[in-house]
Design a protein around this motif. Structure first.
Motif, short mmCIF file in Angstrom:
data_model
loop_
_atom_site.label_atom_id
_atom_site.label_comp_id
_atom_site.label_asym_id
_atom_site.label_seq_id
_atom_site.Cartn_x
_atom_site.Cartn_y
_atom_site.Cartn_z
N UNK A 66 9.64 9.72 2.31
CA UNK A 66 10.21 8.77 1.34
C UNK A 66 9.20 8.58 0.21
N UNK A 67 9.69 8.76 -1.02
CA UNK A 67 8.80 8.74 -2.18
C UNK A 67 7.99 7.45 -2.30
N UNK A 68 8.64 6.32 -1.99
CA UNK A 68 7.97 5.02 -2.14
C UNK A 68 6.88 4.78 -1.09
N UNK A 69 6.83 5.63 -0.07
CA UNK A 69 5.83 5.46 1.00
C UNK A 69 4.91 6.68 1.01
N UNK A 70 3.70 6.56 0.46
CA UNK A 70 2.79 7.70 0.51
C UNK A 70 2.33 7.95 1.95
N UNK A 71 2.17 9.22 2.30
CA UNK A 71 1.72 9.54 3.67
C UNK A 71 0.40 8.86 3.98
N UNK A 72 -0.44 8.67 2.94
CA UNK A 72 -1.74 8.00 3.14
C UNK A 72 -1.58 6.60 3.74
N UNK A 73 -0.43 5.98 3.45
CA UNK A 73 -0.21 4.61 3.94
C UNK A 73 0.08 4.60 5.44
N UNK A 74 0.59 5.73 5.96
CA UNK A 74 1.00 5.75 7.37
C UNK A 74 -0.18 5.89 8.32
N UNK A 75 -1.15 6.74 7.95
CA UNK A 75 -2.28 7.04 8.84
C UNK A 75 -2.95 5.81 9.43
N UNK A 76 -3.43 4.88 8.57
CA UNK A 76 -4.11 3.69 9.12
C UNK A 76 -3.20 2.83 9.99
N UNK A 77 -1.91 2.79 9.66
CA UNK A 77 -0.98 1.97 10.44
C UNK A 77 -0.73 2.60 11.81
N UNK A 78 -0.69 3.93 11.86
CA UNK A 78 -0.53 4.62 13.14
C UNK A 78 -1.80 4.46 13.98
N UNK A 79 -2.93 4.62 13.33
CA UNK A 79 -4.22 4.51 14.06
C UNK A 79 -4.42 3.12 14.65
N UNK A 80 -4.07 2.10 13.86
CA UNK A 80 -4.25 0.72 14.34
C UNK A 80 -3.09 0.27 15.23
N UNK A 175 14.44 1.02 -7.86
CA UNK A 175 13.50 2.14 -7.90
C UNK A 175 12.77 2.21 -9.24
N UNK A 176 11.48 2.40 -9.17
CA UNK A 176 10.68 2.56 -10.39
C UNK A 176 10.19 1.26 -10.97
N UNK A 177 10.65 0.14 -10.45
CA UNK A 177 10.20 -1.16 -10.96
C UNK A 177 8.79 -1.43 -10.44
N UNK A 178 7.83 -1.49 -11.35
CA UNK A 178 6.43 -1.64 -10.93
C UNK A 178 6.14 -3.06 -10.46
N UNK A 179 6.92 -4.03 -10.95
CA UNK A 179 6.62 -5.43 -10.61
C UNK A 179 7.26 -5.86 -9.29
N UNK A 180 8.54 -5.50 -9.10
CA UNK A 180 9.24 -5.92 -7.89
C UNK A 180 9.50 -4.72 -6.99
N UNK A 181 8.83 -4.76 -5.81
CA UNK A 181 9.00 -3.69 -4.84
C UNK A 181 9.36 -4.32 -3.49
N UNK A 182 9.36 -3.51 -2.45
CA UNK A 182 9.81 -4.01 -1.14
C UNK A 182 9.07 -5.29 -0.72
N UNK A 183 7.79 -5.37 -1.04
CA UNK A 183 6.98 -6.50 -0.56
C UNK A 183 7.29 -7.80 -1.26
N UNK A 184 7.80 -7.74 -2.51
CA UNK A 184 7.90 -9.00 -3.25
C UNK A 184 9.24 -9.24 -3.95
#
Ligand SMILES: NC(=O)c1ccc[n+]([C@@H]2O[C@H](COP(=O)([O-])OP(=O)(O)OC[C@H]3O[C@@H](n4cnc5c(N)ncnc54)[C@H](O)[C@@H]3O)[C@@H](O)[C@H]2O)c1
Length: 213
Positions: A66-80, A175-184
């Motif tokens: 998924x474009x909005x989720x970089x693979x880099x974000x998954x590694x630490x979450x899987x490890x922890x 999609x593409x909105x830099x201010x409002x994303x899933x978190x906020x």
């Protein structure tokens, strides 16, 4: 005098506030995967459930599709161990919250195809029990939550608003909105009962560490 026994609502509220609630996201697509990652980043232990084994395998290997989720974000979450994915619905028995983000494509008649929601709810119902919050996020017609989802989950001794909690909170992505994303992005939450609405709103307020600590 005997100490008062905490109600299911009170117990769940405390778990959500403390971020010890075990979160489940059903449907790990464009909506479900970013949501799972946000709750995991906020400190919850998140289990993603999807019917596609290949997607589950890729996620557990740290690879995002998924474009909005970089693979880099998954590694630490899987490890922890804050996130893992599975095809096994029996984990529902261990979950405190369940977000349903499965597809609702339009049929030729322009009616939404409800079969994915029905299937996800039927599987959930097999392992369902008291103390859980269920939130439907899929795009659908008014009435789906109380006319379709509720009857699949409610049973004698398992009453909505008392023993478990059910809300509709339609996904709103820009999609593409830099201010409002899933978190906020502000969420609209409608519960079957006022207790359901309060728990649903509290849950989304805890999805980002930036807002509430
Ligand atoms: N993508 C968007 O921009 C967007 C925006 C607003 C609303 N929505 C709505 O959100 C919902 C989800 O959309 P999406 O774009 O994430 O879809 P998607 O197709 O990207 O992902 C859905 C996921 O659900 C899985 N799935 C299907 N049936 C399942 C089942 N029974 N149990 C578990 N997993 C199952 C699929 O394998 C897939 O990985 C839809 O109702 C859609 O209309 C999407």
């Amino acid at each position: 005098m005997q100490p008062a026994i905490a109600t299911a609502r009170e117990v769940l509220e405390e778990k959500i506030k403390a971020r010890t609630a075990r979160v489940g996201i059903i449907g790990l697509g464009y909506v479900g995967l970013p949501l799972a990652v946000e709750f995991a980043k906020a400190g919850f232990s998140v289990t993603g459930i999807d019917v596609q084994e290949s997607k589950v395998a890729r996620l557990n290997a740290g690879e995002s599709y998924v474009q909005d989720v970089p693979s880099d974000a998954l590694g630490p979450l899987l490890e922890s161990k804050k996130f893992h994915a599975t095809t096994d619905f029996s984990v529902v028995a261990q979950l405190d919250t369940i977000n349903i983000a499965v597809p609702t494509p339009l049929r030729k008649t322009k009616d939404p195809d409800m079969s994915y929601i029905v299937s996800a709810c039927q599987e959930t119902a097999k392992y369902f029990g008291p103390g859980k919050l269920v939130i439907l996020e899929s795009t659908t017609y008014p009435g789906t939550t109380d006319e379709l989802v509720l009857p699949m989950l409610e049973r004698p001794g398992l009453k909505v608003g008392e023993h478990f909690f059910l809300c509709f909170s339609p996904e709103r992505v820009d999609p593409g909105n830099a201010r409002y994303q899933t978190a906020n992005i502000p969420k609209v939450v409608g519960g079957i009962t006022p207790a359901c609405t309060r728990l649903g709103a509290l849950f989304y307020c805890r999805r980002s560490r930036q807002w509430f600590r």
